[in-house]
Design a protein around this motif. Structure first.
Motif, PDB file in Angstrom:
ATOM      1  N   GLU A   2      -4.602  -0.314  -2.779  1.00  0.00           N
ATOM      2  CA  GLU A   2      -4.939   0.719  -1.812  1.00  0.00           C
ATOM      3  C   GLU A   2      -6.065   0.213  -0.919  1.00  0.00           C
ATOM      4  OE1 GLU A   2      -7.067   4.201  -3.531  1.00  0.00           O
ATOM      5  OE2 GLU A   2      -6.527   3.307  -5.448  1.00  0.00           O
ATOM      6  N   PRO A   3      -6.224   0.792   0.264  1.00  0.00           N
ATOM      7  CA  PRO A   3      -7.225   0.294   1.206  1.00  0.00           C
ATOM      8  C   PRO A   3      -8.633   0.255   0.619  1.00  0.00           C
ATOM      9  CG  PRO A   3      -5.737   1.810   2.308  1.00  0.00           C
ATOM     10  CD  PRO A   3      -5.419   1.896   0.837  1.00  0.00           C
ATOM     11  N   GLY A   5      -5.188  -1.856   5.665  1.00  0.00           N
ATOM     12  CA  GLY A   5      -4.510  -1.082   4.634  1.00  0.00           C
ATOM     13  C   GLY A   5      -3.034  -1.368   4.491  1.00  0.00           C
ATOM     14  N   CYS A   6      -2.654  -2.626   4.675  1.00  0.00           N
ATOM     15  CA  CYS A   6      -1.267  -3.055   4.492  1.00  0.00           C
ATOM     16  C   CYS A   6      -1.306  -4.527   4.140  1.00  0.00           C
ATOM     17  CB  CYS A   6      -0.466  -2.827   5.780  1.00  0.00           C
ATOM     18  SG  CYS A   6       1.202  -3.531   5.762  1.00  0.00           S
ATOM     19  N   THR A   7      -0.499  -4.961   3.177  1.00  0.00           N
ATOM     20  CA  THR A   7      -0.569  -6.353   2.735  1.00  0.00           C
ATOM     21  C   THR A   7      -0.039  -7.340   3.764  1.00  0.00           C
ATOM     22  OG1 THR A   7       1.534  -6.085   1.525  1.00  0.00           O
ATOM     23  CG2 THR A   7      -0.510  -5.793   0.281  1.00  0.00           C
ATOM     24  N   ASN A  60       0.813  -1.210   0.000  1.00  0.00           N
ATOM     25  CA  ASN A  60       0.000   0.000   0.000  1.00  0.00           C
ATOM     26  C   ASN A  60       0.847   1.260   0.000  1.00  0.00           C
ATOM     27  OD1 ASN A  60      -1.622  -2.251   1.438  1.00  0.00           O
ATOM     28  ND2 ASN A  60      -3.175  -0.742   0.913  1.00  0.00           N
ATOM     29  N   THR A 119       0.906   5.232   4.103  1.00  0.00           N
ATOM     30  CA  THR A 119      -0.351   5.129   3.363  1.00  0.00           C
ATOM     31  C   THR A 119      -1.340   6.188   3.821  1.00  0.00           C
ATOM     32  OG1 THR A 119      -0.116   2.766   2.913  1.00  0.00           O
ATOM     33  CG2 THR A 119      -2.345   3.642   2.917  1.00  0.00           C
ATOM     34  N   ALA A 134      -3.570   1.035   8.941  1.00  0.00           N
ATOM     35  CA  ALA A 134      -2.609   1.118   7.840  1.00  0.00           C
ATOM     36  C   ALA A 134      -1.305   1.722   8.336  1.00  0.00           C
ATOM     37  CB  ALA A 134      -3.188   1.945   6.688  1.00  0.00           C
ATOM     38  N   THR A 167       2.502   1.806  -3.357  1.00  0.00           N
ATOM     39  CA  THR A 167       1.492   2.225  -4.336  1.00  0.00           C
ATOM     40  C   THR A 167       1.186   3.711  -4.189  1.00  0.00           C
ATOM     41  OG1 THR A 167       0.452   0.040  -4.463  1.00  0.00           O
ATOM     42  CG2 THR A 167      -0.899   1.927  -5.089  1.00  0.00           C
ATOM     43  N   THR A 168       0.892   4.130  -2.963  1.00  0.00           N
ATOM     44  CA  THR A 168       0.463   5.510  -2.759  1.00  0.00           C
ATOM     45  C   THR A 168       1.586   6.516  -2.986  1.00  0.00           C
ATOM     46  OG1 THR A 168       0.828   5.223  -0.381  1.00  0.00           O
ATOM     47  CG2 THR A 168      -1.403   4.935  -1.176  1.00  0.00           C
TER      48      THR A 168
END
Length: 259
Positions: free
Chosen positions: A95-96, A181-183, A73, A118, A114, A76-77
């Motif tokens: 993303e979340p 919000g985090c893998t 995340n 993020t 998250a 990505t952001t």
């Protein structure tokens, strides 16, 4: 195309995305990088996150990746826009799951757990503004959670105690949807389900990312033939033994790689 799908994350958390991609696209080979030596990304400044994301991307491209999933995340952001401008291959970000949470909530209160990277990003705030108008979104930085997972302390009392400090205040405020919000965080779901009321919905983005990956492969005529030999290679630049614990597929190659 027989070339692999490239996937990278700040650590082992991205294997939660890798599993979804592997299950949805069984004829695709994958190449996964766990940049655990630099985890977590969530506490780093944007310039460092971008630099690490470029490093990971260029390694995957060197190995022939036909598409890259940014299974992080924070990356990505903070980096995916630049990656898309710089490299020719398609990129899939994560993303979340704010939109599905906003649609599902009955109390009008959604919690988001998250990383700092993020939650402080413009992409996250734009997504929240677009999809969660009229919804109370409680943002909680999950400081320390990634570190514990990367240290192999997923099931520890320390983990439960830390989660309690983050989750219970959100429950007290009426949260009925919890967005991860985090893998790394999907690996916390069994613990969370043991800690929170059963009527609170937990959402993550793994399946949505896998579906988007399939869609983009189809759109760009990049799908591997169903007769292709499948090869899964997963690498960590810190602890391959720990990474192996998160890879259920016995035929996958899991190893240490200095990258």
């Amino acid at each position: 195309m027989k070339q692999p799908i490239g996937i990278f994350d700040s650590g082992i958390g991205g294997t939660s995305i890798w599993k979804e991609v592997m299950h949805l696209l069984p004829y695709e080979s994958t190449l996964f990088l766990a940049d655990s030596a630099n985890a977590p990304y969530g506490e780093k400044i944007k310039e460092e996150i971008l630099s690490l994301s470029i490093k990971n991307t260029e390694y995957l491209l060197k190995k022939g990746a036909k598409l890259i999933v940014v299974a992080c995340n924070t990356a990505t952001t903070n980096a995916i826009a630049t990656l898309r401008e710089t490299y020719a291959v398609p990129f899939i970000g994560i993303e979340p799951a704010i939109k599905p949470a906003a649609l599902k909530t009955q109390t009008g209160v959604v919690g988001v757990l998250a990383t700092k990277g993020t939650l402080s990003s413009s992409l996250f705030h734009n997504t929240t503004k677009m999809h969660a108008s009229g919804i109370r979104v409680i943002e909680q930085v999950g400081t320390g959670l990634v570190d514990l997972i990367e240290e192999g302390k997923l099931e520890s009392k320390e983990m439960r105690d830390l989660l309690a400090t983050y989750i219970y205040p959100m429950i007290a405020k009426g949260m009925d949807c919890l967005v991860l919000g985090c893998t790394h965080y999907p690996y916390l779901i069994p613990i969370l389900k043991d800690m929170i009321p059963s009527d609170i919905t937990i959402l993550d983005s793994g399946l949505a990312v896998a579906k988007q990956t399939k869609t983009v492969l189809e759109k760009n005529n990049l799908l591997a033939p169903k007769t292709a030999l499948v090869d899964h290679c997963l690498y960590s630049n810190k602890d391959a033994v720990l990474l192996k614990q998160f890879v259920p597929l016995k035929s996958a190659k899991v190893a240490y790689l200095d990258f």
